[in-house]
Design an enzyme around this catalytic site. Structure first.
Site, PDB file in Angstrom:
ATOM      1  N   CYS A  41       5.444   3.657  -4.346  1.00  0.00           N
ATOM      2  CA  CYS A  41       6.280   4.709  -4.335  1.00  0.00           C
ATOM      3  C   CYS A  41       5.692   5.661  -2.935  1.00  0.00           C
ATOM      4  O   CYS A  41       4.545   5.940  -2.794  1.00  0.00           O
ATOM      5  CB  CYS A  41       6.163   5.697  -5.414  1.00  0.00           C
ATOM      6  SG  CYS A  41       7.116   7.048  -5.414  1.00  0.00           S
ATOM      7  N   PRO A  42       6.540   5.993  -2.060  1.00  0.00           N
ATOM      8  CA  PRO A  42       8.078   6.005  -2.242  1.00  0.00           C
ATOM      9  C   PRO A  42       8.821   4.762  -1.164  1.00  0.00           C
ATOM     10  O   PRO A  42       9.827   4.982  -1.065  1.00  0.00           O
ATOM     11  CB  PRO A  42       8.422   7.308  -1.440  1.00  0.00           C
ATOM     12  CG  PRO A  42       7.597   7.469  -0.472  1.00  0.00           C
ATOM     13  CD  PRO A  42       6.346   6.888  -1.013  1.00  0.00           C
TER      14      PRO A  42
END
Length: 81
Positions: free
Chosen positions: A16-17
């Site tokens: 993430c992201p």
């Protein structure tokens, strides 16, 4: 639901992201109405894609988990030029 994606993105192994950022880049190359199928391995992508769809013109058509993978089908939103 038997969705026929226009394009696919394999974002497995990205933290993430990055899965969402890569999906945004892929959507930018598509035409309004096209469907992008994203496969990610990061559990955080579940909430990221949900929030992204809620705050954008794109539509999260379906999402699913299969083993350790998270699958998302996103229809590109916007208007035709």
């Amino acid at each position: 639901m038997a969705l026929q994606p226009t394009d696919r993105l394999d974002a497995r192994g990205l933290a993430c992201p990055l899965p969402l950022l890569k999906a945004k880049q892929a959507l930018a190359r598509l035409t309004v109405g096209d469907i992008l199928h994203v496969v990610a391995s990061d559990p955080g992508s579940w909430r990221d894609f949900e929030a992204f769809a809620a705050h954008s013109d794109h539509e999260l058509l379906e999402r699913d988990t299969r083993d350790t993978d998270y699958h998302y089908w996103i229809r590109k939103g916007g208007t035709q030029a």
